[in-house]
Write an enzyme that holds these catalytic residues in place. Structure first.
Site, PDB file in Angstrom:
ATOM      1  N   CYS A  50       0.824  -1.211   0.000  1.00 55.45           N
ATOM      2  CA  CYS A  50       0.000   0.000   0.000  1.00 55.45           C
ATOM      3  C   CYS A  50       0.855   1.255   0.000  1.00 55.45           C
ATOM      4  O   CYS A  50       0.334   2.363   0.082  1.00 55.45           O
ATOM      5  CB  CYS A  50      -0.935   0.006   1.197  1.00 55.45           C
ATOM      6  SG  CYS A  50      -0.079   0.361   2.743  1.00 55.45           S
ATOM      7  N   CYS A  53       4.814   1.599   3.844  1.00 59.33           N
ATOM      8  CA  CYS A  53       6.193   1.443   4.329  1.00 59.33           C
ATOM      9  C   CYS A  53       7.030   2.639   3.887  1.00 59.33           C
ATOM     10  O   CYS A  53       7.822   3.184   4.663  1.00 59.33           O
ATOM     11  CB  CYS A  53       6.802   0.147   3.798  1.00 59.33           C
ATOM     12  SG  CYS A  53       5.804  -1.320   4.065  1.00 59.33           S
ATOM     13  N   CYS A 158       4.329  -7.415   4.319  1.00 62.30           N
ATOM     14  CA  CYS A 158       3.934  -8.027   3.036  1.00 62.30           C
ATOM     15  C   CYS A 158       5.113  -8.755   2.398  1.00 62.30           C
ATOM     16  O   CYS A 158       4.978  -9.897   1.951  1.00 62.30           O
ATOM     17  CB  CYS A 158       3.415  -6.967   2.078  1.00 62.30           C
ATOM     18  SG  CYS A 158       1.962  -6.104   2.671  1.00 62.30           S
ATOM     19  N   CYS A 196       3.380  -3.256   9.618  1.00 67.08           N
ATOM     20  CA  CYS A 196       2.432  -2.859   8.570  1.00 67.08           C
ATOM     21  C   CYS A 196       1.858  -1.497   8.930  1.00 67.08           C
ATOM     22  O   CYS A 196       0.716  -1.395   9.312  1.00 67.08           O
ATOM     23  CB  CYS A 196       1.335  -3.923   8.440  1.00 67.08           C
ATOM     24  SG  CYS A 196       0.350  -3.808   6.937  1.00 67.08           S
ATOM     25  N   HIS A 240       3.690  -7.107  25.241  1.00 64.32           N
ATOM     26  CA  HIS A 240       2.949  -7.229  26.499  1.00 64.32           C
ATOM     27  C   HIS A 240       3.882  -7.077  27.708  1.00 64.32           C
ATOM     28  O   HIS A 240       3.575  -6.335  28.651  1.00 64.32           O
ATOM     29  CB  HIS A 240       2.262  -8.602  26.501  1.00 64.32           C
ATOM     30  CG  HIS A 240       1.516  -8.937  27.736  1.00 64.32           C
ATOM     31  ND1 HIS A 240       0.365  -8.276  28.120  1.00 64.32           N
ATOM     32  CD2 HIS A 240       1.743  -9.885  28.684  1.00 64.32           C
ATOM     33  CE1 HIS A 240      -0.084  -8.806  29.246  1.00 64.32           C
ATOM     34  NE2 HIS A 240       0.741  -9.784  29.616  1.00 64.32           N
ATOM     35  N   CYS A 243       4.811  -3.468  28.113  1.00 64.66           N
ATOM     36  CA  CYS A 243       3.696  -2.514  28.045  1.00 64.66           C
ATOM     37  C   CYS A 243       3.542  -1.759  29.372  1.00 64.66           C
ATOM     38  O   CYS A 243       3.617  -2.358  30.447  1.00 64.66           O
ATOM     39  CB  CYS A 243       2.402  -3.265  27.716  1.00 64.66           C
ATOM     40  SG  CYS A 243       0.977  -2.171  27.587  1.00 64.66           S
ATOM     41  N   CYS A 263      -5.230  -1.199  30.145  1.00 68.11           N
ATOM     42  CA  CYS A 263      -4.968  -2.439  29.418  1.00 68.11           C
ATOM     43  C   CYS A 263      -6.115  -2.765  28.469  1.00 68.11           C
ATOM     44  O   CYS A 263      -7.285  -2.777  28.860  1.00 68.11           O
ATOM     45  CB  CYS A 263      -4.758  -3.585  30.415  1.00 68.11           C
ATOM     46  SG  CYS A 263      -4.633  -5.164  29.571  1.00 68.11           S
ATOM     47  N   CYS A 269      -6.389  -6.832  22.241  1.00 64.61           N
ATOM     48  CA  CYS A 269      -4.956  -6.539  22.097  1.00 64.61           C
ATOM     49  C   CYS A 269      -4.129  -7.815  21.877  1.00 64.61           C
ATOM     50  O   CYS A 269      -4.282  -8.797  22.587  1.00 64.61           O
ATOM     51  CB  CYS A 269      -4.450  -5.809  23.337  1.00 64.61           C
ATOM     52  SG  CYS A 269      -2.723  -5.332  23.191  1.00 64.61           S
ATOM     53  N   CYS A 278       7.776  -1.360  20.244  1.00 60.47           N
ATOM     54  CA  CYS A 278       6.846  -0.214  20.148  1.00 60.47           C
ATOM     55  C   CYS A 278       6.555   0.430  21.494  1.00 60.47           C
ATOM     56  O   CYS A 278       6.413   1.655  21.585  1.00 60.47           O
ATOM     57  CB  CYS A 278       5.524  -0.653  19.513  1.00 60.47           C
ATOM     58  SG  CYS A 278       5.727  -1.418  17.912  1.00 60.47           S
ATOM     59  N   CYS A 290       0.129   2.441  19.281  1.00 60.43           N
ATOM     60  CA  CYS A 290      -1.176   1.814  19.038  1.00 60.43           C
ATOM     61  C   CYS A 290      -2.021   1.596  20.296  1.00 60.43           C
ATOM     62  O   CYS A 290      -3.227   1.848  20.308  1.00 60.43           O
ATOM     63  CB  CYS A 290      -0.976   0.467  18.352  1.00 60.43           C
ATOM     64  SG  CYS A 290       0.023   0.562  16.883  1.00 60.43           S
ATOM     65  N   CYS A 296      -2.819  -3.322  20.037  1.00 59.32           N
ATOM     66  CA  CYS A 296      -1.788  -3.868  19.153  1.00 59.32           C
ATOM     67  C   CYS A 296      -2.464  -4.957  18.324  1.00 59.32           C
ATOM     68  O   CYS A 296      -3.131  -5.836  18.879  1.00 59.32           O
ATOM     69  CB  CYS A 296      -0.642  -4.457  19.983  1.00 59.32           C
ATOM     70  SG  CYS A 296       0.529  -5.404  18.974  1.00 59.32           S
ATOM     71  N   CYS A 299       1.058  -6.469  14.053  1.00 56.97           N
ATOM     72  CA  CYS A 299       1.368  -6.260  12.633  1.00 56.97           C
ATOM     73  C   CYS A 299       2.756  -6.731  12.219  1.00 56.97           C
ATOM     74  O   CYS A 299       3.034  -6.809  11.024  1.00 56.97           O
ATOM     75  CB  CYS A 299       1.176  -4.797  12.263  1.00 56.97           C
ATOM     76  SG  CYS A 299       2.530  -3.719  12.770  1.00 56.97           S
TER      77      CYS A 299
HETATM   78 FE1  FSX Z   1       2.553  -3.976   3.227  1.00 59.55          FE
HETATM   79 FE2  FSX Z   1       4.122  -1.629   2.437  1.00 59.55          FE
HETATM   80 FE3  FSX Z   1       1.422  -2.987   5.185  1.00 59.55          FE
HETATM   81 FE4  FSX Z   1       1.415  -1.223   3.432  1.00 59.55          FE
HETATM   82  O1  FSX Z   1       3.614  -1.248   0.786  1.00 59.55           O
HETATM   83  S1  FSX Z   1       3.436  -3.910   5.169  1.00 59.55           S
HETATM   84  S2  FSX Z   1       0.373  -3.251   3.188  1.00 59.55           S
HETATM   85  S3  FSX Z   1       1.582  -0.809   5.586  1.00 59.55           S
HETATM   86  O2  FSX Z   1       3.026  -0.368   3.087  1.00 59.55           O
HETATM   87  O3  FSX Z   1       4.001  -3.481   2.133  1.00 59.55           O
HETATM   88 FE1  SF4 Z   2      -0.668  -6.544  27.299  1.00 60.54          FE
HETATM   89 FE2  SF4 Z   2      -2.081  -5.210  25.456  1.00 60.54          FE
HETATM   90 FE3  SF4 Z   2      -2.745  -5.074  28.051  1.00 60.54          FE
HETATM   91 FE4  SF4 Z   2      -0.551  -3.879  27.165  1.00 60.54          FE
HETATM   92  S1  SF4 Z   2      -2.649  -3.349  26.595  1.00 60.54           S
HETATM   93  S2  SF4 Z   2      -0.771  -5.125  29.034  1.00 60.54           S
HETATM   94  S3  SF4 Z   2       0.117  -5.319  25.589  1.00 60.54           S
HETATM   95  S4  SF4 Z   2      -2.811  -6.917  26.727  1.00 60.54           S
HETATM   96 FE1  SF4 Z   3       3.703  -2.209  17.179  1.00 58.31          FE
HETATM   97 FE2  SF4 Z   3       1.580  -3.792  17.574  1.00 58.31          FE
HETATM   98 FE3  SF4 Z   3       1.246  -1.325  16.629  1.00 58.31          FE
HETATM   99 FE4  SF4 Z   3       2.356  -3.208  15.073  1.00 58.31          FE
HETATM  100  S1  SF4 Z   3       0.239  -3.190  15.841  1.00 58.31           S
HETATM  101  S2  SF4 Z   3       3.071  -1.086  15.326  1.00 58.31           S
HETATM  102  S3  SF4 Z   3       3.519  -4.381  16.604  1.00 58.31           S
HETATM  103  S4  SF4 Z   3       2.032  -1.894  18.658  1.00 58.31           S
END
Ligand code: FSX
Ligand code: SF4
Ligand code: SF4
EC number: 1.12.99.6
Length: 315
Positions: A50, A53, A158, A196, A240, A243, A263, A269, A278, A290, A296, A299
């Site tokens: 998309c 990245c 991806c 992602c 986790h 966190c 939480c 999550c 993160c 996130c 979370c 991703c």
């Molecule tokens: Fe994939 Fe790149 Fe997700 Fe997007 O193109 S990792 S769909 S955020 O940006 O490849």
């Molecule tokens: Fe774990 Fe998500 Fe709760 Fe954070 S918000 S303590 S990562 S379950």
């Molecule tokens: Fe980080 Fe989870 Fe957000 Fe992905 S979805 S950027 S692993 S907190």
């Protein structure tokens, strides 16, 4: 600013040990690393993705994209940001791959479709010997370029693991780099920077670490990779376990909605099954991440998105 080699290594170690990104990318480090040294030649190609990245990379803060482009890498091809286009751009890309054979990084964003001989993703056109137009598929591009690269880097989930294009259904038979390499018998060092999209620090940091290794292998060993090809430096933490709401989780004190701090376990999550830094690094220059306003969704993991679905759980 100028640093001795000893000071440079000391600063690097401090940054790596404390995961302090401002230390890892201390301007002095960048300067020392690039002083008198070549910039890393980089070819960035895009398949099924998309472009998130690329957008994430442009949001880099320490260092900014300007410093990355001027001091760290020599970005020779990037479909979204380069001024050139069409056959001229592809010709330059192929010429660079020959000129720096075995000495450039191939950064791959997006999965590789393999159904219908890869024709779900045409990345450009070239002229054949008879002057006929030839449509170049993403699969053909990777087949050509990956063996010539110093290392191939899967940018985003991806390319690293298949991600969204390879989710259930997958009519294009989208493949990750790893699966494509296996099918095509391509034997090349593959490093994954999933997400992602991935955090800009993960992408730039991986390149800086790899290029430091090329410039000075004795002082800079290759960063350790986990079983999924990810640098432990950025993907060694469990979300986790790191966190800020772990205490609340342990006390079964759960947030009822996304917008309430706390939480988010009961809202879906996926932190417990996800590995990335993160929680410590945070996003958008450390402003947020996130879990503060959502959950979370895991991703960065090889089983994203199917294995992480449903992302959200409604009460
Ligand atoms: Fe994939 Fe790149 Fe997700 Fe997007 O193109 S990792 S769909 S955020 O940006 O490849
Ligand atoms: Fe774990 Fe998500 Fe709760 Fe954070 S918000 S303590 S990562 S379950
Ligand atoms: Fe980080 Fe989870 Fe957000 Fe992905 S979805 S950027 S692993 S907190």
């Amino acid at each position: 600013m100028s640093l001795s080699r000893r000071e440079f290594v000391k600063l690097c170690s401090a940054g790596v040990a404390g995961l302090g990104i401002s230390q890892i990318y201390h301007p002095g480090i960048l300067h020392a690393m690039t002083e008198g040294a070549k910039k890393a030649p980089v070819i960035w190609v895009q398949g099924q993705g998309c472009t998130g990245c690329s957008v994430s990379l442009l949001n880099a803060v320490h260092p900014r994209i300007k410093e990355i482009l001027l001091d760290v890498i020599s970005l020779e091809f990037h479909p979204t940001v380069m001024a050139s286009e069409g056959e001229m751009a592809l010709e330059h890309m192929y010429a660079i791959a020959e000129k720096f054979k075995g000495n450039f990084f191939l950064l791959v964003e997006g999965a590789i479709p393999t159904a219908k001989e890869g024709r779900y993703c045409i990345v450009g056109e070239t002229l054949d010997a008879k002057g006929h137009h030839h449509e170049v598929t993403m699969a053909e591009l990777i087949r050509d370029l990956a063996p010539k690269s110093l290392a191939t880097v899967g940018i985003g989930t991806c390319s690293a693991y298949g991600g969204i294009p390879a989710a259930a259904g997958n009519v294009t038979e989208a493949k990750s780099l790893k699966d494509f390499f296996a099918a095509e018998k391509i034997d090349k060092l593959l490093v994954n920077v999933p997400g992602c999209p991935p955090h800009p620090d993960w992408m730039v940091g991986t390149l800086v670490a790899a290029w430091s290794h090329v410039l000075n292998p004795k002082e800079h060993p290759l960063p350790e990779l986990d079983d999924n090809g990810r640098p432990m430096l950025f993907f060694g933490d469990n979300i986790h376990e790191t966190c800020p709401y772990l205490d609340k989780y342990d006390a079964s004190d759960f947030a009822p909605t996304f917008t309430k701090p706390g939480c988010k376990a009961e809202l879906g999550c996926k932190g417990p099954s996800t590995y990335a830094d993160c929680a410590k690094r945070r996003w958008n220059n450390g402003i947020n991440w996130c879990v503060e306003n959502a959950v979370c969704i895991g991703c960065v993991e090889p089983d994203f998105p199917d294995g992480k679905s449903p992302f959200y759980v409604a009460e």
